[in-house]
Scaffold this active site. Structure first.
Site, PDB file in Angstrom:
ATOM      1  N   ASP A 144       0.858  -1.189   0.000  1.00  0.00           N
ATOM      2  CA  ASP A 144       0.000   0.000   0.000  1.00  0.00           C
ATOM      3  C   ASP A 144       0.892   1.237   0.000  1.00  0.00           C
ATOM      4  O   ASP A 144       1.763   1.373   0.852  1.00  0.00           O
ATOM      5  CB  ASP A 144      -0.902  -0.016   1.241  1.00  0.00           C
ATOM      6  CG  ASP A 144      -1.971   1.061   1.174  1.00  0.00           C
ATOM      7  OD1 ASP A 144      -2.229   1.582   0.065  1.00  0.00           O
ATOM      8  OD2 ASP A 144      -2.552   1.380   2.226  1.00  0.00           O
ATOM      9  N   HIS A 214      -9.706  -1.955  -7.568  1.00  0.00           N
ATOM     10  CA  HIS A 214      -9.490  -0.766  -6.741  1.00  0.00           C
ATOM     11  C   HIS A 214      -8.730   0.314  -7.525  1.00  0.00           C
ATOM     12  O   HIS A 214      -9.160   1.476  -7.572  1.00  0.00           O
ATOM     13  CB  HIS A 214      -8.733  -1.150  -5.461  1.00  0.00           C
ATOM     14  CG  HIS A 214      -8.488   0.019  -4.575  1.00  0.00           C
ATOM     15  ND1 HIS A 214      -9.504   0.857  -4.157  1.00  0.00           N
ATOM     16  CD2 HIS A 214      -7.340   0.528  -4.025  1.00  0.00           C
ATOM     17  CE1 HIS A 214      -9.001   1.819  -3.392  1.00  0.00           C
ATOM     18  NE2 HIS A 214      -7.686   1.646  -3.310  1.00  0.00           N
TER      19      HIS A 214
END
Ligand code: HEM
Length: 298
Positions: A144, A214
């Site tokens: 991330d 995403h």
């Protein structure tokens, strides 16, 4: 030059604390503590050389205006998005305190001291301690932060308002997500990669990013330019209780958050972010983090 609050531009340490509060008592007491948190952290950093404590304090629109302050043009309350199983709730809050550092114990200590004088004045809605997980991975085991701006200059350009009355300030978005990891781990790696839009071992963007992945939802371009945000999220929680991602990001425009959220929650073209099948937001709020000078002038 207007200086942004210390937590915003530097990269985060291994630990963070995110607290959302409502003000229920004396506003001036609360403001005084919000101003003095920075000196407290400066003192702690002097004593504890490796700590690298940084804080920012941000305010919800209604509370900010109740101080007689004008809001920056784009600031709104967070509105609920989505429908059915895929909802982003709006849980609000008057104040957000974000601290990051290399020391979990000092994050805890600083908040305890902050709160000591405010027990009658604030109600804590959410207090979440984040920690760096593996090699900067979310609990889905995907890296991330790959596309986060990296240099101090890029981070400041993305995260901080450059000019005008609110220069040095920043729009802030917070959402706490709870992951359903058993469901996530029932997918094989190829299927997980299609949900995220990047490869799992090394976070390389897929050649054909699925529109409902995403990345497919949040990598938005307007007039050929990407809508960048400065993320400071970290994983949080315990194995046998709630766990997931405390999502927090700063930006010089709230529009970037609005556009990404509308895209994730099916309000742009009806397509929903497939990641939301495995992770649900349980909080959601927008705040404004004023520059140091504006905070100190309250
Ligand atoms: C990218 C995870 C929520 C905005 C990513 C990436 C991962 C990830 C693994 C790819 C690597 C990277 O570039 O960092 C998650 C998880 C979330 C979450 C687990 C919550 C459960 C959000 C939300 C937003 C957002 C709520 C904004 C509203 C972004 C952006 C990127 C990104 C802008 C970079 C896209 C690009 O330019 O390629 N996220 N994210 N994320 N995410 Fe999230």
């Amino acid at each position: 030059m207007s200086i942004a609050q210390p937590a915003i531009v530097p990269d985060r340490g291994a630990f963070a604390l995110y607290v959302v509060m409502n003000v229920v008592g004396n506003k001036q007491n609360v403001i005084a503590q919000c101003q003095s948190i920075h000196q407290l952290l400066t003192d702690l950093n002097t004593d504890q050389q490796d700590a690298k404590l940084h804080a920012s304090v941000a305010f919800g629109k209604a509370f900010w205006e109740s101080l007689g302050q004008q809001s920056p043009a784009e600031l709104t309350e967070f509105r609920q998005l989505g429908e059915g199983e895929t909802i982003a709730p709006a849980t609000g809050g008057d104040i957000l305190l974000h601290i990051h550092s290399n020391r979990h114990d000092l994050n805890f200590y600083a908040f305890r001291v902050f709160l000591e004088k405010l027990s009658q004045d604030v109600e804590v809605l959410d207090e979440t301690y984040g920690f760096q997980y593996l090699d900067h991975r979310d609990m889905t085991d995907f890296i991330d932060g790959t596309e986060n701006p990296q240099t101090a200059e890029d981070r400041a350009n993305v995260g901080v308002i450059a000019e005008g009355e609110f220069a040095g300030g920043s729009y802030v978005m917070v959402q706490r997500y709870i992951h359903n990891l058993p469901a996530w781990h029932r997918l094989n790696v190829k299927a997980q990669e299609k949900v995220i839009g990047r490869t799992k071992p090394d976070s390389i963007e897929l050649e054909d990013v699925p529109a409902a992945s995403h990345v497919g939802r949040v990598d938005i371009k307007e007039d050929g330019k990407g809508l960048k945000i400065l993320r400071h999220s970290l994983p949080y929680g315990s194995v046998t209780s709630d766990h997931g991602l405390l999502f927090i990001a700063y930006c010089h425009r709230q529009h970037h958050f609005d556009a990404q959220l509308e895209s994730m929650f099916g309000e742009t073209d009806g397509k929903k972010d497939q990641m939301l099948r495995f992770s649900k937001p349980v909080t959601g709020a927008y705040f404004f983090a004023p520059s140091m000078a504006m905070l100190n002038s309250l």
